[in-house]
Motif scaffolding. Structure first.
Motif, PDB file in Angstrom:
ATOM      1  N   GLU A   1     -29.446   8.591 -29.898  1.00  0.00           N
ATOM      2  CA  GLU A   1     -28.304   8.681 -30.442  1.00  0.00           C
ATOM      3  C   GLU A   1     -28.440  10.168 -29.514  1.00  0.00           C
ATOM      4  N   VAL A   2     -26.709  10.795 -29.478  1.00  0.00           N
ATOM      5  CA  VAL A   2     -26.999  12.211 -28.651  1.00  0.00           C
ATOM      6  C   VAL A   2     -26.479  12.733 -29.822  1.00  0.00           C
TER       7      VAL A   2
ATOM      8  N   ARG B   1     -32.462  11.647 -29.555  1.00  0.00           N
ATOM      9  CA  ARG B   1     -33.423  10.764 -30.177  1.00  0.00           C
ATOM     10  C   ARG B   1     -33.462   9.345 -29.946  1.00  0.00           C
ATOM     11  N   ASP B   2     -34.363   8.791 -30.814  1.00  0.00           N
ATOM     12  CA  ASP B   2     -34.778   7.708 -31.196  1.00  0.00           C
ATOM     13  C   ASP B   2     -33.706   6.831 -32.267  1.00  0.00           C
ATOM     14  N   SER B   3     -33.186   6.191 -32.159  1.00  0.00           N
ATOM     15  CA  SER B   3     -31.900   5.437 -33.194  1.00  0.00           C
ATOM     16  C   SER B   3     -32.634   5.544 -34.147  1.00  0.00           C
ATOM     17  N   LYS B   4     -33.984   4.249 -33.790  1.00  0.00           N
ATOM     18  CA  LYS B   4     -34.223   3.990 -34.770  1.00  0.00           C
ATOM     19  C   LYS B   4     -36.065   4.424 -35.341  1.00  0.00           C
ATOM     20  N   PHE B   5     -35.542   5.562 -35.473  1.00  0.00           N
ATOM     21  CA  PHE B   5     -36.304   6.546 -35.903  1.00  0.00           C
ATOM     22  C   PHE B   5     -35.463   8.162 -36.143  1.00  0.00           C
ATOM     23  N   PRO B   6     -34.099   8.237 -36.578  1.00  0.00           N
ATOM     24  CA  PRO B   6     -33.705   9.953 -36.648  1.00  0.00           C
ATOM     25  C   PRO B   6     -34.987  10.874 -37.182  1.00  0.00           C
ATOM     26  N   SER B   7     -35.751  10.610 -37.650  1.00  0.00           N
ATOM     27  CA  SER B   7     -36.839  11.443 -38.119  1.00  0.00           C
ATOM     28  C   SER B   7     -38.109  12.150 -37.176  1.00  0.00           C
TER      29      SER B   7
ATOM     30  N   PRO C   1     -38.735  13.264 -33.324  1.00  0.00           N
ATOM     31  CA  PRO C   1     -38.881  14.085 -32.651  1.00  0.00           C
ATOM     32  C   PRO C   1     -37.906  14.016 -31.470  1.00  0.00           C
ATOM     33  N   GLU C   2     -37.216  15.162 -31.532  1.00  0.00           N
ATOM     34  CA  GLU C   2     -35.819  14.812 -30.495  1.00  0.00           C
ATOM     35  C   GLU C   2     -36.293  15.633 -29.266  1.00  0.00           C
ATOM     36  N   LEU C   3     -35.276  14.663 -27.942  1.00  0.00           N
ATOM     37  CA  LEU C   3     -35.455  15.779 -26.734  1.00  0.00           C
ATOM     38  C   LEU C   3     -34.680  16.580 -26.084  1.00  0.00           C
ATOM     39  N   GLN C   4     -34.371  18.307 -25.831  1.00  0.00           N
ATOM     40  CA  GLN C   4     -33.626  19.008 -25.963  1.00  0.00           C
ATOM     41  C   GLN C   4     -33.380  19.432 -24.637  1.00  0.00           C
ATOM     42  N   VAL C   5     -32.478  19.298 -24.109  1.00  0.00           N
ATOM     43  CA  VAL C   5     -32.272  19.108 -22.484  1.00  0.00           C
ATOM     44  C   VAL C   5     -30.425  20.201 -22.633  1.00  0.00           C
ATOM     45  N   PRO C   6     -30.379  21.242 -21.744  1.00  0.00           N
ATOM     46  CA  PRO C   6     -29.356  22.492 -21.546  1.00  0.00           C
ATOM     47  C   PRO C   6     -28.136  21.493 -20.959  1.00  0.00           C
ATOM     48  N   ALA C   7     -27.372  21.930 -21.817  1.00  0.00           N
ATOM     49  CA  ALA C   7     -26.372  21.293 -21.234  1.00  0.00           C
ATOM     50  C   ALA C   7     -25.714  21.266 -20.032  1.00  0.00           C
ATOM     51  N   PRO C   8     -26.342  21.998 -18.314  1.00  0.00           N
ATOM     52  CA  PRO C   8     -25.613  21.546 -16.429  1.00  0.00           C
ATOM     53  C   PRO C   8     -26.778  20.963 -16.920  1.00  0.00           C
ATOM     54  N   VAL C   9     -27.842  20.647 -17.191  1.00  0.00           N
ATOM     55  CA  VAL C   9     -28.885  20.032 -16.914  1.00  0.00           C
ATOM     56  C   VAL C   9     -28.485  18.328 -17.178  1.00  0.00           C
ATOM     57  N   TRP C  10     -28.143  18.410 -18.420  1.00  0.00           N
ATOM     58  CA  TRP C  10     -27.463  16.746 -19.082  1.00  0.00           C
ATOM     59  C   TRP C  10     -26.031  16.351 -18.189  1.00  0.00           C
ATOM     60  N   SER C  11     -24.953  17.588 -17.738  1.00  0.00           N
ATOM     61  CA  SER C  11     -24.388  17.366 -16.702  1.00  0.00           C
ATOM     62  C   SER C  11     -24.593  16.704 -15.264  1.00  0.00           C
ATOM     63  N   ALA C  12     -26.017  17.036 -14.620  1.00  0.00           N
ATOM     64  CA  ALA C  12     -26.829  16.817 -13.486  1.00  0.00           C
ATOM     65  C   ALA C  12     -26.805  15.329 -13.710  1.00  0.00           C
ATOM     66  N   PHE C  13     -27.754  15.500 -14.987  1.00  0.00           N
ATOM     67  CA  PHE C  13     -28.255  13.841 -14.722  1.00  0.00           C
ATOM     68  C   PHE C  13     -26.848  13.205 -14.969  1.00  0.00           C
ATOM     69  N   ILE C  14     -26.136  13.044 -15.948  1.00  0.00           N
ATOM     70  CA  ILE C  14     -24.879  11.926 -15.967  1.00  0.00           C
ATOM     71  C   ILE C  14     -23.864  11.899 -14.274  1.00  0.00           C
ATOM     72  N   ALA C  15     -24.356  12.960 -13.729  1.00  0.00           N
ATOM     73  CA  ALA C  15     -22.523  12.970 -12.472  1.00  0.00           C
ATOM     74  C   ALA C  15     -24.243  11.885 -11.307  1.00  0.00           C
TER      75      ALA C  15
END
Length: 60
Positions: free
Chosen positions: A22-23, A32-38, A40-54
């Protein structure tokens, strides 16, 4: 923070409870893992996420 975020499942998730993520978008991208909503989360800066998606787009 998780309670205030609007989470959505990956478009590749199925309805049978399989492995998926889930995002949530905010000042950072939260993942985060959708099977375990509680869990821990991974937080990524938006520019890093955009680079990953690209980088993982077909033909990249």
């Amino acid at each position: 923070m998780s309670d205030q975020l609007k989470w959505f499942k990956s478009s590749y998730s199925d309805s049978e409870g399989g492995n998926c993520v889930e995002v949530a978008f905010a000042t950072a991208i939260h993942i985060r893992d959708s099977k375990f909503p509680s869990s821990p989360e991974l937080q990524v800066p938006a520019p890093v996420w955009s680079a990953f998606i690209a980088a993982v787009q077909p033909g990249a």
